[in-house]
Design an enzyme around this catalytic site. Structure first.
Site, PDB file in Angstrom:
ATOM      1  N   TYR A  53      -5.798  51.036 -72.222  1.00  0.00           N
ATOM      2  CA  TYR A  53      -6.977  50.314 -71.724  1.00  0.00           C
ATOM      3  C   TYR A  53      -8.027  51.334 -71.263  1.00  0.00           C
ATOM      4  CZ  TYR A  53      -4.166  46.006 -71.708  1.00  0.00           C
ATOM      5  OH  TYR A  53      -3.381  44.935 -72.057  1.00  0.00           O
TER       6      TYR A  53
HETATM    7  N1  LIG Z   1       0.573  42.773 -73.899  1.00  0.00           N
HETATM    8  C1  LIG Z   1      -0.520  42.667 -74.588  1.00  0.00           C
HETATM    9  O1  LIG Z   1      -0.563  43.020 -75.790  1.00  0.00           O
HETATM   10  C2  LIG Z   1      -1.757  42.096 -73.948  1.00  0.00           C
HETATM   11  C3  LIG Z   1      -2.826  41.671 -74.751  1.00  0.00           C
HETATM   12  C4  LIG Z   1      -3.944  41.118 -74.119  1.00  0.00           C
HETATM   13  C5  LIG Z   1      -3.985  41.011 -72.743  1.00  0.00           C
HETATM   14  N2  LIG Z   1      -2.937  41.454 -71.977  1.00  0.00           N
HETATM   15  C6  LIG Z   1      -2.981  41.357 -70.487  1.00  0.00           C
HETATM   16  O2  LIG Z   1      -3.339  40.051 -70.083  1.00  0.00           O
HETATM   17  C7  LIG Z   1      -4.497  40.112 -69.237  1.00  0.00           C
HETATM   18  C8  LIG Z   1      -5.325  38.866 -69.356  1.00  0.00           C
HETATM   19  O3  LIG Z   1      -5.641  38.574 -70.684  1.00  0.00           O
HETATM   20  P1  LIG Z   1      -7.117  38.502 -71.250  1.00  0.00           P
HETATM   21  O4  LIG Z   1      -8.058  39.143 -70.320  1.00  0.00           O
HETATM   22  O5  LIG Z   1      -7.020  38.976 -72.649  1.00  0.00           O
HETATM   23  O6  LIG Z   1      -7.433  36.957 -71.367  1.00  0.00           O
HETATM   24  P2  LIG Z   1      -7.593  35.717 -70.372  1.00  0.00           P
HETATM   25  O7  LIG Z   1      -6.981  36.004 -69.054  1.00  0.00           O
HETATM   26  O8  LIG Z   1      -7.129  34.572 -71.165  1.00  0.00           O
HETATM   27  O9  LIG Z   1      -9.182  35.597 -70.260  1.00  0.00           O
HETATM   28  C9  LIG Z   1      -9.960  36.425 -69.475  1.00  0.00           C
HETATM   29  C10 LIG Z   1     -11.365  35.866 -69.390  1.00  0.00           C
HETATM   30  O10 LIG Z   1     -11.339  34.583 -68.806  1.00  0.00           O
HETATM   31  C11 LIG Z   1     -12.456  34.385 -67.998  1.00  0.00           C
HETATM   32  N3  LIG Z   1     -12.004  33.935 -66.668  1.00  0.00           N
HETATM   33  C12 LIG Z   1     -11.011  34.441 -65.900  1.00  0.00           C
HETATM   34  N4  LIG Z   1     -10.852  33.706 -64.785  1.00  0.00           N
HETATM   35  C13 LIG Z   1     -11.748  32.707 -64.854  1.00  0.00           C
HETATM   36  C14 LIG Z   1     -12.073  31.615 -64.016  1.00  0.00           C
HETATM   37  N5  LIG Z   1     -11.412  31.397 -62.885  1.00  0.00           N
HETATM   38  N6  LIG Z   1     -13.075  30.803 -64.390  1.00  0.00           N
HETATM   39  C15 LIG Z   1     -13.753  30.991 -65.545  1.00  0.00           C
HETATM   40  N7  LIG Z   1     -13.480  32.000 -66.384  1.00  0.00           N
HETATM   41  C16 LIG Z   1     -12.495  32.847 -66.048  1.00  0.00           C
HETATM   42  C17 LIG Z   1     -13.227  35.682 -67.915  1.00  0.00           C
HETATM   43  O11 LIG Z   1     -14.333  35.482 -68.774  1.00  0.00           O
HETATM   44  P3  LIG Z   1     -15.813  36.096 -68.486  1.00  0.00           P
HETATM   45  O12 LIG Z   1     -15.677  37.505 -68.881  1.00  0.00           O
HETATM   46  O13 LIG Z   1     -16.700  35.319 -69.410  1.00  0.00           O
HETATM   47  O14 LIG Z   1     -16.096  35.888 -67.033  1.00  0.00           O
HETATM   48  C18 LIG Z   1     -12.270  36.699 -68.488  1.00  0.00           C
HETATM   49  O15 LIG Z   1     -12.915  37.696 -69.233  1.00  0.00           O
HETATM   50  C19 LIG Z   1      -5.198  41.400 -69.669  1.00  0.00           C
HETATM   51  O16 LIG Z   1      -6.060  41.874 -68.659  1.00  0.00           O
HETATM   52  C20 LIG Z   1      -4.016  42.309 -69.903  1.00  0.00           C
HETATM   53  O17 LIG Z   1      -3.546  42.841 -68.689  1.00  0.00           O
HETATM   54  C21 LIG Z   1      -1.820  41.969 -72.565  1.00  0.00           C
END
Ligand SMILES: NC(=O)c1ccc[n+]([C@@H]2O[C@H](COP(=O)([O-])OP(=O)(O)OC[C@H]3O[C@@H](n4cnc5c(N)ncnc54)[C@H](OP(=O)(O)O)[C@@H]3O)[C@@H](O)[C@H]2O)c1
Length: 323
Positions: A53
């Protein structure tokens, strides 16, 4: 009320994409720090990062920032949080000692606060021999007392079971498995099998991208344009095909006077998993924490399950995910 709590992700899409593409040192750090402390002080108890990251001159930036923030956390609070990172099994990280250097570097960036090391993805589909060797190498670090817990990521039920049993022979436990799971991932038998293996063996089931990168938080009548190209394409493809699902989310949200995000997070919890949500600002941190105060009824869960099954668009899957 499901016992599972919520973790925060410091990942590619949530904060990481900012870190990679438009990160402004100083100003962004302040917002990220406020968000981090809002989340931790509110009770989120797992922090997820990865050595991948942040790229180029920002390599490891997510871990570095977390390491800096943790220095300001009182020890008694620090003890209650799992600090998890993921090490990437890049093709040049081979053999039993292949992750040793990466581990040392991540541990340094996290200022020695690492609790759990996860293998970021399975190499089974393209280099099956690599996975076992790397995992045995992590087992060696565990036996030396250098890491407290080992986790997997993007590993299907067959391999999870195999690798779990292999490490078990050495008296080492796999603590968690991290998979993409949300109302926008396609329901599959594999999901169910993973869930069962986790329950039987007390493995923590972590759901990444639980909000479908934010799509599930969009009200049914809204069409926001995200800033980054890949997210724009994703929103354009998925939003028009998920109106019904997002209408159901918004209706349940209205009933409890909560956000759609909370409903989507509590759907994960109703399936016995722990969402790792990518929060970007203190408001989103507070919102995620509030999801811990309530839970879905059985019929709300079933209605959401049904809508998920019928949904016409799904999130892309990680291509490396093993069987
Ligand atoms: N193991 C793996 O291969 C892998 C892959 C992907 C992710 N991950 C982990 O999972 C974590 C989370 O996944 P992700 O960031 O991909 O997706 P997510 O949690 O599904 O979506 C994140 C997005 O949701 C929005 N958000 C978050 N809280 C909110 C709320 N309360 N109200 C409205 N919108 C909200 C934000 O959008 P805005 O930016 O528009 O505000 C944020 O950018 C990552 O940070 C990482 O640590 C792991």
């Amino acid at each position: 009320m499901p016992k599972k709590t919520i973790g925060i992700g410091f990942g590619t899409w949530a904060w990481g994409n900012k870190l990679v593409w438009g990160y402004k040192a100083g100003t962004d750090d302040i917002l990220l720090k406020k968000t981090f402390f809002e989340a931790i002080n509110g009770g989120l108890d797992l922090v997820d990062s990865a050595d991948s990251y942040g790229t180029g001159s920002l390599f490891g930036q997510s871990e570095k920032l977390i390491g800096d923030f943790l220095e300001e956390l009182p020890k008694r609070k620090l003890k209650k949080i799992t600090i998890a990172t993921k090490l990437a099994p890049f093709p040049w990280r081979i053999g039993r000692n292949g992750l040793n250097k990466a581990f040392q570097q991540s541990n340094q960036r996290l200022k020695g606060n690492m609790t759990r090391v996860q293998l970021h993805w399975s190499t089974y589909r393209y280099a099956p021999w690599q996975e076992e060797q790397l995992l045995n190498g992590l087992g060696d670090l565990y036996e030396k007392g250098l890491i407290k817990e080992i986790g997997l990521s993007n590993t299907g039920p067959k391999r999870l079971n195999f690798l779990f049993q292999n490490l078990k022979k050495r008296g080492i436990k796999i603590s968690s498995i991290q998979m993409q799971l949300s109302l926008l991932t396609k329901p599959s038998l594999e999901d169910e099998n993973i869930k069962n293996i986790c329950e039987e063996n007390e493995i923590e089931y972590l759901a990444y991208s639980p909000l479908g990168l934010g799509i599930l938080t969009v009200p049914p009548d809204k069409h926001p344009e995200p800033k980054t190209f890949l997210r724009q394409k994703l929103f354009q493809r998925i939003l028009p095909k998920t109106v019904e699902l997002r209408t159901l989310l918004t209706n349940i949200a209205k009933k409890y006077s909560v956000s759609q995000a909370q409903v989507a997070l509590n759907w994960i919890r109703s399936h016995g998993a722990k969402p790792i949500v990518g929060i970007r600002n203190p408001f989103q941190a507070k919102d995620a924490i509030s999801a811990l105060n309530w839970s879905l009824t059985k019929s709300e869960k079933q209605n959401l399950d049904f809508c998920r099954k019928e949904c016409l668009a799904n999130m892309p899957q990680n291509p490396f995910t093993s069987p």
